[in-house]
Design a protein around this motif. Structure first.
Motif, PDB file in Angstrom:
ATOM      1  N   GLN A 284       0.807  -1.222   0.000  1.00 24.13           N
ATOM      2  CA  GLN A 284       0.000   0.000   0.000  1.00 24.13           C
ATOM      3  C   GLN A 284       0.842   1.274   0.000  1.00 24.13           C
ATOM      4  O   GLN A 284       0.317   2.368  -0.220  1.00 24.13           O
ATOM      5  CB  GLN A 284      -0.929   0.012   1.220  1.00 24.13           C
ATOM      6  CG  GLN A 284      -1.834  -1.206   1.356  1.00 24.13           C
ATOM      7  CD  GLN A 284      -2.675  -1.452   0.123  1.00 24.13           C
ATOM      8  OE1 GLN A 284      -3.365  -0.546  -0.358  1.00 24.13           O
ATOM      9  NE2 GLN A 284      -2.619  -2.670  -0.409  1.00 24.13           N
ATOM     10  N   LEU A 285       2.140   1.150   0.274  1.00 27.68           N
ATOM     11  CA  LEU A 285       2.989   2.336   0.380  1.00 27.68           C
ATOM     12  C   LEU A 285       3.298   2.931  -0.991  1.00 27.68           C
ATOM     13  O   LEU A 285       3.489   2.206  -1.974  1.00 27.68           O
ATOM     14  CB  LEU A 285       4.299   1.992   1.086  1.00 27.68           C
ATOM     15  CG  LEU A 285       4.220   1.588   2.565  1.00 27.68           C
ATOM     16  CD1 LEU A 285       5.617   1.280   3.107  1.00 27.68           C
ATOM     17  CD2 LEU A 285       3.557   2.673   3.408  1.00 27.68           C
ATOM     18  N   SER A 286       3.363   4.244  -1.038  1.00 23.33           N
ATOM     19  CA  SER A 286       3.760   4.935  -2.265  1.00 23.33           C
ATOM     20  C   SER A 286       5.241   4.685  -2.528  1.00 23.33           C
ATOM     21  O   SER A 286       5.982   4.241  -1.640  1.00 23.33           O
ATOM     22  CB  SER A 286       3.511   6.434  -2.127  1.00 23.33           C
ATOM     23  OG  SER A 286       4.367   6.993  -1.137  1.00 23.33           O
ATOM     24  N   ASN A 320      12.146  -7.642  -2.062  1.00 23.25           N
ATOM     25  CA  ASN A 320      13.004  -7.503  -3.246  1.00 23.25           C
ATOM     26  C   ASN A 320      12.211  -7.057  -4.467  1.00 23.25           C
ATOM     27  O   ASN A 320      12.700  -6.260  -5.280  1.00 23.25           O
ATOM     28  CB  ASN A 320      13.713  -8.835  -3.532  1.00 23.25           C
ATOM     29  CG  ASN A 320      14.838  -9.106  -2.551  1.00 23.25           C
ATOM     30  OD1 ASN A 320      15.587  -8.202  -2.186  1.00 23.25           O
ATOM     31  ND2 ASN A 320      14.961 -10.350  -2.106  1.00 23.25           N
ATOM     32  N   SER A 321      10.972  -7.547  -4.595  1.00 20.94           N
ATOM     33  CA  SER A 321      10.157  -7.163  -5.749  1.00 20.94           C
ATOM     34  C   SER A 321       9.785  -5.689  -5.702  1.00 20.94           C
ATOM     35  O   SER A 321       9.502  -5.088  -6.743  1.00 20.94           O
ATOM     36  CB  SER A 321       8.882  -8.015  -5.808  1.00 20.94           C
ATOM     37  OG  SER A 321       7.981  -7.652  -4.775  1.00 20.94           O
ATOM     38  N   LEU A 322       9.795  -5.100  -4.503  1.00 23.92           N
ATOM     39  CA  LEU A 322       9.474  -3.682  -4.334  1.00 23.92           C
ATOM     40  C   LEU A 322      10.733  -2.823  -4.234  1.00 23.92           C
ATOM     41  O   LEU A 322      10.666  -1.653  -3.862  1.00 23.92           O
ATOM     42  CB  LEU A 322       8.608  -3.494  -3.076  1.00 23.92           C
ATOM     43  CG  LEU A 322       7.232  -4.158  -3.118  1.00 23.92           C
ATOM     44  CD1 LEU A 322       6.555  -4.076  -1.752  1.00 23.92           C
ATOM     45  CD2 LEU A 322       6.354  -3.522  -4.190  1.00 23.92           C
ATOM     46  N   SER A 323      11.877  -3.433  -4.549  1.00 20.82           N
ATOM     47  CA  SER A 323      13.182  -2.744  -4.530  1.00 20.82           C
ATOM     48  C   SER A 323      13.573  -2.260  -3.131  1.00 20.82           C
ATOM     49  O   SER A 323      14.243  -1.228  -2.979  1.00 20.82           O
ATOM     50  CB  SER A 323      13.176  -1.554  -5.518  1.00 20.82           C
ATOM     51  OG  SER A 323      12.928  -1.992  -6.831  1.00 20.82           O
ATOM     52  N   VAL A 324      13.138  -3.007  -2.117  1.00 18.17           N
ATOM     53  CA  VAL A 324      13.578  -2.749  -0.743  1.00 18.17           C
ATOM     54  C   VAL A 324      14.682  -3.747  -0.417  1.00 18.17           C
ATOM     55  O   VAL A 324      14.540  -4.945  -0.699  1.00 18.17           O
ATOM     56  CB  VAL A 324      12.416  -2.918   0.265  1.00 18.17           C
ATOM     57  CG1 VAL A 324      12.917  -2.732   1.702  1.00 18.17           C
ATOM     58  CG2 VAL A 324      11.295  -1.934  -0.033  1.00 18.17           C
TER      59      VAL A 324
END
Length: 369
Positions: A284-286, A320-324
């Protein structure tokens, strides 16, 4: 006559072992911890289902392995009460809106130079969101302060039934605000904080971090303070953590423990599982807020039957999929308890393997290597 008694006693003994014992154990556990309370189900009929009886009995027998920690129990009890150990820590410091207590453990180089500040580690214990206390982890916090050369804080928080998961998150957020305000007094860097949590504690570390990044109003903390704390958190280390509440509830159902577990009660019911799942919050985070999520280091034992290893592998994949940034360590033959109890004393079997993984990533997130 003797032969008749012998042949009669065999079925009787088998019946007691296979039927009487499991039913007695599981019914006693459900009477103490709670009957099935799912809407639409008849609790006693559900409680007496054979599949539930035998799964719950198996789960109870699995807890008997905790008896091996009897010696460790007396060790931490003795250490915590010994006034001679006060040089290592300051106990019972009050913080937050609910006047909770925390213990603060000093690094080994304390007092050698007031010009050098050390990082701060905040350790959040687990306990199915319904048990635990800071004194149980005194040996762990002492060793952690030494191994990581950090000040270590271990706070209490309002476990169920005294509070729900939102109250727990508020307490941990309060602890972090206190830590920001107290760095100079205790000579640690308020801007270099690493959260470490085990099991439910790992879930609360992740959830609190994401709530702060999202500056949630239900924390009842000024937005500026939330942002300051967020910037100070350099990394989150999760030990055998729960990150998707619905997935874990399904695992509890397979083990027959979902109704005696504190989890669904602490979450105020199944309807809130998604809301309190770090996996859902991340999605849900931008993009701007995702860029502020600190690195996650996930450690999980492959022999864990309480929280399956998939909990950490799936969370790592999502991050990882969210580039974190996320690092995942799967530790062979380590179970749910050993990953935390073995951090309490250097002589324990998995002490060095677990600390080796933690120290390597800890130094990275703090820029020490």
């Amino acid at each position: 006559m003797a032969g008749l008694v012998y042949h009669t006693s065999i079925p009787l003994v088998v019946g007691v072992v296979l039927v009487g014992l499991p039913y007695s154990i599981s019914l006693a556990v459900q009477w103490i911890y709670g009957w099935p309370d799912e809407p639409g189900c008849k609790k006693y009929i559900e409680a007496l289902k054979p599949r539930r009886i035998y799964r719950l009995t198996r789960a109870v027998f699995q807890t008997l392995k905790y008896l091996q920690y009897g010696r460790l129990y007396f060790q931490w009890k003795s250490w915590y009460k010994n006034s001679g150990n006060y040089k290592y820590c300051q106990k019972g410091i009050t913080f937050g809106r609910r006047a909770n207590k925390l213990d603060l453990y000093h690094p080994p180089n304390m007092g050698k130079s007031e010009d050098v500040t050390v990082p701060l580690v905040v350790f959040i214990y687990g306990g199915t969101w319904g048990s635990g206390e800071r004194s149980m982890y005194c040996l762990l916090a002492k060793q952690m302060a030494e191994e990581l050369n950090a000040t270590v804080i271990c706070p209490d928080y309002c476990t169920y039934p005294k509070g729900n998961v939102l109250g727990m998150v508020q307490d941990i957020a309060d602890c972090l605000v206190w830590a920001q305000d107290s760095g100079q007094k205790f000579n640690y860097s308020k801007d270099h904080i690493v959260l470490i949590g085990h099991s439910a504690g790992a879930h609360l570390c992740a959830l609190t971090t994401l709530f702060l990044i999202d500056t949630r109003e239900e924390l009842f903390i000024e937005a500026s303070k939330q942002r300051n704390v967020t910037r100070a958190i350099r990394g989150v280390i999760g030990l055998s953590g729960v990150y998707n509440i619905m997935d874990h509830y399904e695992h509890e159902r397979k083990r027959g423990v979902e109704y005696i577990s504190s989890m669904h009660k602490a979450m105020n019911g199944v309807k809130n599982f998604v809301y309190y799942s770090p996996t859902h919050l991340l999605k849900q985070l931008s993009q701007d807020k995702l860029s502020r999520v600190p690195p996650f280091i996930l450690l999980h034992g492959t022999s864990d039957v309480i929280v399956p290893v998939e909990s950490s592998t799936k969370f790592s994949e999502l991050l990882n999929s969210l580039s974190v940034k996320a690092s995942l360590y799967l530790l062979p033959r380590v179970d749910h308890t050993e990953i935390v109890t073995d951090l309490m004393a250097p002589g324990r079997h998995f002490y060095h393997p677990v600390y080796s993984c933690m120290k390597q990533e800890y130094r990275k997130v703090l820029g020490l290597c």
